[in-house]
Write an enzyme that holds these catalytic residues in place. Sequence first.
Site, short mmCIF file in Angstrom:
data_model
loop_
_atom_site.label_atom_id
_atom_site.label_comp_id
_atom_site.label_asym_id
_atom_site.label_seq_id
_atom_site.Cartn_x
_atom_site.Cartn_y
_atom_site.Cartn_z
N SER A 21 0.83 -1.21 0.00
CA SER A 21 0.00 0.00 0.00
C SER A 21 0.87 1.26 0.00
CB SER A 21 -0.91 0.00 1.23
OG SER A 21 -0.13 0.03 2.40
N CYS B 81 2.47 -7.00 1.79
CA CYS B 81 1.49 -6.26 2.58
C CYS B 81 0.54 -7.28 3.19
CB CYS B 81 0.72 -5.32 1.65
SG CYS B 81 -0.63 -4.43 2.45
N CYS C 137 2.56 -6.41 9.97
CA CYS C 137 2.34 -5.32 9.02
C CYS C 137 3.74 -4.92 8.58
CB CYS C 137 1.64 -4.14 9.69
SG CYS C 137 1.62 -2.67 8.65
N HIS D 58 4.96 -2.36 7.52
CA HIS D 58 5.42 -1.02 7.93
C HIS D 58 6.11 -1.06 9.30
CE1 HIS D 58 2.76 0.49 4.78
NE2 HIS D 58 3.11 1.73 5.05
#
Length: 277
Positions: free
Chosen positions: A12, A74, A193, A195
């Site tokens: 994303s 992701c 995740c 991130h």
Amino acid sequence: MNEYAPIGIFDSGFGGLTVLKEIAAVLPQYDYLYLGDNARAPYGSRSFETVYHYTLEGVKALFERNCHLVILACNTASAKALRTIQQKDLPHLAPQKRVLGVIRPTAELIGKYSRTNHIGILGTSGTVNSESYLVEIEKIFPNVVVTQEACPLWVPLIENNEHLSKGADYFIEKHVQQLMRKDSAIDTIILACTHYPIIATRIKQFLPPHVQLIAQGPIVSTSLVDYLQRHPELETKCSQQGSRVFLTTDLADTFSKSGALFFGEAIHAQTVVIDHL
Ligand code: DGL
């Protein structure tokens, strides 16, 4: 020379760069084409249909640029879009191409990390609500107790480069403590995740020292090495000039600047439009 046929990496936004970094470290010879859908990030609190729709557009954009293999780096996209893309779209879109995710490879290994057999998951609301980790880990390690905590603000804080602020610490502490309160026997936590590795040290400061944090990059890269060995028909299609190309659906300059933090080296991104496909 082989035609340019990079391995596609989709996320994303910036998070997948933490995975690409590890993949490129163990498989440096391949060409990689990264696509971050920053214009529409975060995906974490979006509906199943929206995440599926956005992810499919990302996959098509990478297929159009000659990727034979795409990795959804992701968790949210892996949880909400991967199965439908594999089962419904690939057979008519590109039957010879493959799309892989990050949840299954993580689930396959995670039971080996825990001594207490109590594992925590920190992820987006989308990943947590999908219960994909509960289902996948249960299949492989039925004795493992899995407890989840959704951290809806973490990705927006990271995407907006606010993750080192005091405000971010408040939300990091809150969710880490909520997870440990739900199950104090947890000794292993998955950063579910892509991130989150960027805030791993901030997370650790709120955890007892014996609790280990597992990032997915090393797991996914090990799994990809194995996958390419088992699928020579696909591996031989992946070109090997060692190039890395970065595409974003938002501002290229911003992506280059912030992306370097995630990737660990300078990058030069280009902007692309993918939602016309
Ligand atoms: N890196 C994505 C993940 O692994 C973040 C999803 C989001 O955009 O919220 O879930």
